[in-house]
Enzyme design. Sequence first.
Site, short mmCIF file in Angstrom:
data_model
loop_
_atom_site.label_atom_id
_atom_site.label_comp_id
_atom_site.label_asym_id
_atom_site.label_seq_id
_atom_site.Cartn_x
_atom_site.Cartn_y
_atom_site.Cartn_z
N HIS A 161 0.73 -1.41 0.10
CA HIS A 161 -0.30 -0.60 0.14
C HIS A 161 0.36 1.24 -0.25
O HIS A 161 0.41 2.13 0.45
CB HIS A 161 -0.97 -0.42 1.26
CG HIS A 161 -1.88 -1.04 1.63
ND1 HIS A 161 -2.80 -1.52 1.18
CD2 HIS A 161 -1.40 -2.73 2.61
CE1 HIS A 161 -3.07 -3.06 1.49
NE2 HIS A 161 -2.03 -3.27 2.05
N SER A 282 14.76 21.88 -15.82
CA SER A 282 13.60 23.44 -15.71
C SER A 282 14.51 24.51 -15.98
O SER A 282 14.99 24.61 -15.65
CB SER A 282 13.09 22.86 -13.86
OG SER A 282 12.56 24.47 -14.72
N LYS A 288 15.75 21.80 -10.55
CA LYS A 288 15.22 20.84 -10.69
C LYS A 288 16.52 19.74 -11.34
O LYS A 288 16.92 20.63 -12.69
CB LYS A 288 13.61 21.28 -11.29
CG LYS A 288 12.94 21.39 -10.96
CD LYS A 288 12.27 20.74 -9.81
CE LYS A 288 11.01 20.08 -9.85
NZ LYS A 288 10.22 20.43 -10.97
N GLU A 295 9.23 9.00 -16.49
CA GLU A 295 7.86 8.98 -17.09
C GLU A 295 7.25 8.84 -17.67
O GLU A 295 6.69 8.48 -18.32
CB GLU A 295 7.83 11.26 -16.59
CG GLU A 295 8.03 11.70 -15.10
CD GLU A 295 8.21 12.84 -14.87
OE1 GLU A 295 7.42 13.30 -14.96
OE2 GLU A 295 9.30 13.92 -15.69
#
Length: 463
Positions: A161, A282, A288, A295
């Site tokens: 979980h 970024s 970043k 992704e």
Amino acid sequence: MTDTTSNQMWGGRFAAGPDAIMEAINASIGFDQRMAAQDIAGSRAHAAMLAATGVITDSDAEAIREGLLTVLSEIEAGDFTFSSALEDIHMNVEARLKEIIGEPAGRLHTGRSRNDQVATDFKLWVRDQLDAAESGLLALISALLSQAEAGADWVMPGFTHLQTAQPVTWGHHMMAYVEMFGRDLSRVRDARARMNESPLGAAALAGTSFPIDRDITAKALGFDRPAANSLDAVSDRDFALEFLSAASICAVHLSRFAEELVIWSSAQFRFVTLSDRFSTGSSIMPQKKNPDAAELIRAKVGRIYGANTALMMVMKGLPLTYSKDMQEDKEQVFDAADNWMLALAAMEGMVRDMTANRDSLAAAAGSGFSTATDLADWLVRVLGLPFRDAHHVTGTLVARAESRGCDLPDLRLAEMQEVHGDITQDVYSVLGVENSVNSRTSYGGTAPVQVRAQVQRWKGILG
Ligand code: ARG
């Protein structure tokens, strides 16, 4: 471009050429030119067989062979002009062959149809992609094995979980993906073995009256045998569906792993550091470092499974044998194959380059009362409590630790004895995460000794 005259390949009974829209919807050359090499290989095998069986002369077969090689080199050099008036790769190649060698080109299509031709070309193309997927999976598995071997005894939290469950090892987690990609590998190999029957010689649908030898063409093209039913041979696209199914399941695995990498590389987790080579920055936030490759891999399952669904729906309800609907098979498979191979390669690169942060993993492994099960097991093993009672005692101790804001090993013995008087100093031996993972020695468990055994087993399998 609309041709005002009828089609030169099949237009004998037609007085007029197709409408521009008809040509646009009918032509597949815009995409099936990707099968040019397979088409020419199939034609070469067919022509050689026609000569071997005496259906055409050796000199015609030789002219066809040389002409096809010229066509192939033109296509490979980018010197070939594809025409949508000629619909597809099969007729583009044949028409060019005719320009080059003249009359013998017209004999190539003896005892053959575009229906068995396209099935053959497409199978050869998909077979190459299954081989590419096999290589990609083997490379990814080997990258995972390196990670597992290096960190066979590095502790980290195991989750259910996405909540801390029990300590596990980094190597064990990597080996879970080896099992998953190992099943993908076996699916790819199964699919390849099952699809490897030659449709060539099924002709339009019924076979042919020419004395062809389908074993010769099957062997020349690396098939195990000719497909046994001509109707099935031209209408079967199971090989493409199986390819997409195997790709879809693998893409699901890739997306699950990618998701873990996204989570693990976040500042909140810091379990792994992805290399600069597989991250991006970024344009506005200088701090970043984004896990874009992960992704994108996570997203690829969308189009790959989409292709699977699309082709299932194209094939659903089609009567035997060939219907033009089946021309809609290729773009889905091409796109899924391109993206599957890319995702496998990107995942392999990321796994090879990434650094597991041993200290962060260890710090997280000890938090969240991860050894509560070890404590309960100790109460059963040493004090002889029934497991349900041990579970309850442990739960009470967890609640105490929680209210004190500490972890289980930080509770004093006296505090523990308030909950159960028989607890002794020995309990601390099971509260450490190292002890916890070392104790999980059951087959397939997380103990480093088991992880190392599984790494060796896989190295043996891969040879
Ligand atoms: N371009 C066609 C395809 O991709 C080739 C087969 C055409 N066969 C036919 N009978 N029209 O399916």
